[in-house]
Design an enzyme around this catalytic site. Structure first.
Site, mmCIF file in Angstrom:
data_model
loop_
_atom_site.group_PDB
_atom_site.id
_atom_site.type_symbol
_atom_site.label_atom_id
_atom_site.label_comp_id
_atom_site.label_asym_id
_atom_site.label_seq_id
_atom_site.Cartn_x
_atom_site.Cartn_y
_atom_site.Cartn_z
ATOM 1 N N ARG A 225 50.509 54.164 37.696
ATOM 2 C CA ARG A 225 49.082 53.937 37.469
ATOM 3 C C ARG A 225 48.375 55.270 37.315
ATOM 4 O O ARG A 225 48.585 56.191 38.104
ATOM 5 C CB ARG A 225 48.473 53.149 38.633
ATOM 6 C CG ARG A 225 49.154 51.800 38.774
ATOM 7 C CD ARG A 225 48.467 50.897 39.759
ATOM 8 N NE ARG A 225 49.208 49.637 39.848
ATOM 9 C CZ ARG A 225 48.942 48.659 40.701
ATOM 10 N NH1 ARG A 225 47.924 48.795 41.546
ATOM 11 N NH2 ARG A 225 49.655 47.565 40.709
ATOM 12 N N SER B 224 49.015 42.001 47.414
ATOM 13 C CA SER B 224 47.986 41.218 46.761
ATOM 14 C C SER B 224 48.700 40.071 46.071
ATOM 15 O O SER B 224 49.599 40.296 45.269
ATOM 16 C CB SER B 224 47.250 42.101 45.750
ATOM 17 O OG SER B 224 46.118 41.443 45.251
#
Length: 429
Positions: free
Chosen positions: A264, A354
């Site tokens: 990322r 998540s």
RNA sequence: GGAGGCGUGGCAGAGUGGUUGAAUGCACCGGUCUUGAAAACCGGCAGGGGUUUGCGCCCCUCGUGAGUUCGAAUCUCACCGCCUCCGCCA
């Protein structure tokens, strides 16, 4: 991607749902485009029908050896107008599609309404944070003391937001990933999957990273032959396994677990979590992905979160479970649970997993469907994903929660077999 | 990197310019028969979209995109993917 039929038939529902996510969606541009589309598509299709009918006549006349020149002349006149219409229509459809592709998913009805993370709702707290009789060190200091975490060298090799691990810490990192894979495959029924770490644009579109979030990604260029993207999560390749497929009903559910690095760019988070390995450009994650029949996806989400929780429980790491509110959810999610692990040095809970049900949102982008069992219509599958868990952050949690006064770190009991029997990681002299 | 071959419906596999969105087989769905099942037989069965209260009518799609043509699964070009052989290689 939302169902365009919903926008046509009841756009207010969409406006309201997006408003709950904090997005102002003005329906007017869509409605203008849609009106144009309807008109143009009807006219274009009429022209196509006429051309087809006349061309068919030509064939019939010629096969009978008759003169077709009159019909040929008539159909010849259609060509230019038709081509122009087709091109305008294609452009219009593309515009509509782009508009649609930029809209996030609608929240499920059970998602609490809220504007940002302060609206998230805690649903469970597990375990009790340990009390320390000495001053706790954070994972950076602990890692340095163990000779196992070296951010300076990583920075020399690559830059900031990279980590280098050695010795017992590197082994702990590997053991954690192996442990997670083994638990999910042996105890939770997931099929282990190994996937490419670079994917094409279509895959990134399928799960929703493109076109809106390109700045979060690393691109790898191949001369002028196009480009790959480094995966920001294994959700991307694993979910895209079913892209373009029409699946048999008995092929579902598909339950995959994969271990991959994730990349990322963390653009726009320059000041945040700069110390340690909480927020890196590269980190490992064990990911759970499920492809489910629409009827089963909501119970599957609960089950999937439970599978992620199981890892924390086995490692005896205190955590809490929260439901993200409408304003804090990701682009593709219809509902998301976050798991947050206790970090003593930060004296707080930090996200470590998540888990989301994306409903048919990704499936519609990917054209992933399941064949109807009886008379019914083929439907888009539902896709779910969840970290089970983020390996780097789990390492941080283990180091900090299991630290001892002398700077050594105990290995969680459940993990010892994956550490080849090692029970304590000792500081270097 | 060099040479050749191939991409057709859920699968296998016909089809090389004209009522072909596409034979046939398998799978699947419905039915007959049967105590039940199997077999056999009969019928149905690609996907997406537009329009319509509905029946229906129409459009698009044979890897993707451009092109030739009145008309393309079929001809041309580019791209993508797969296979075989050679070379190289962790």
């Amino acid at each position: 991607m939302l169902d365009i039929q919903l926008l046509r038939s009841n756009i207010q529902v969409v406006v309201d749902a997006l408003a709950s996510r904090g997005m102002r969606f003005d329906p007017a541009p869509f409605q203008t485009l849609e009106a144009k589309r309807k008109d143009l598509q009807t006219r274009t299709q009429d022209l196509q029908a006429r051309r087809n009918a006349l061309s068919k006549q030509v064939g019939q006349l010629k096969s009978r050896g008759e003169d077709a020149s009159a019909v040929l002349a008539e159909v010849g006149g259609i060509g230019d107008e038709l081509k122009a219409n087709e091109q305008t229509l294609a452009a219009l459809l593309e515009e509509l599609n782009a508009l649609l592709a930029g809209l996030p998913n609608l929240p499920h009805k059970t998602v609490p309404v809220g504007r940002d993370e302060s609206g998230n709702v805690e649903v469970l707290r597990w375990g009790t944070p340990r009390s320390f009789a000495f001053e706790v060190r954070d994972h950076v200091d602990l890692g340095a003391g163990l000779g196992g975490l070296d951010f300076e060298t990583a920075a020399k090799l690559s830059g900031s937001r990279f980590a280098l691990m050695r010795g017992g810490v590197a082994r702990l990192h590997r053991a954690l990933a192996q442990f997670m894979l083994d638990v999910h495959t042996r105890e939770h029924g997931y099929t282990e999957i190994y996937v490419p770490y670079m994917v094409n644009e279509a895959s990134m579109f399928g799960t929703g990273q493109l076109p809106k979030f390109e700045e979060d990604l690393f691109a790898v260029h191949r001369g002028d032959e196009g480009r790959f993207f480094l995966i920001p999560t294994s959700e991307v390749p694993v979910t895209n396994v079913v892209r373009g497929e029409l699946l048999a009903a008995d092929a579902l559910p598909m339950k995959f677990v994969g271990h991959t690095p994730c990349f990322r760019s963390e653009a726009g988070s320059y000041g945040r979590d700069t110390r340690g390995m909480i927020r890196q450009h590269q980190f490992d994650k064990v990911e759970l992905v499920r492809i489910e029949h629409p009827d089963n996806s909501w119970s599957a989400l609960e089950e999937l979160v439970g599978h992620a929780e199981k890892i924390l429980q086995k490692l005896e790491l205190p955590y809490r479970k929260i439901v993200l509110c409408t304003g804090d959810m990701g682009f593709a999610a219809a509902k998301t649970y976050d798991l947050e692990v206790w970090l003593p040095a930060q004296n707080t809970y930090r996200e470590i997993s998540s888990c989301s049900n994306c409903g048919d949102f990704q499936a519609r982008r990917m054209q992933a469907r399941v064949r109807a069992s009886g008379q019914g219509k083929n439907e888009f599958v539902h896709t779910l994903n969840g970290s089970g868990l983020a390996v780097g952050r789990t390492l941080v949690a283990v180091l900090e929660n299991y630290q001892q006064a002398d700077g050594s770190v105990r290995v969680p009991e459940a993990l010892v077999p994956w550490m080849g029997g090692v029970e304590v990681i000792e500081p270097v002299a």
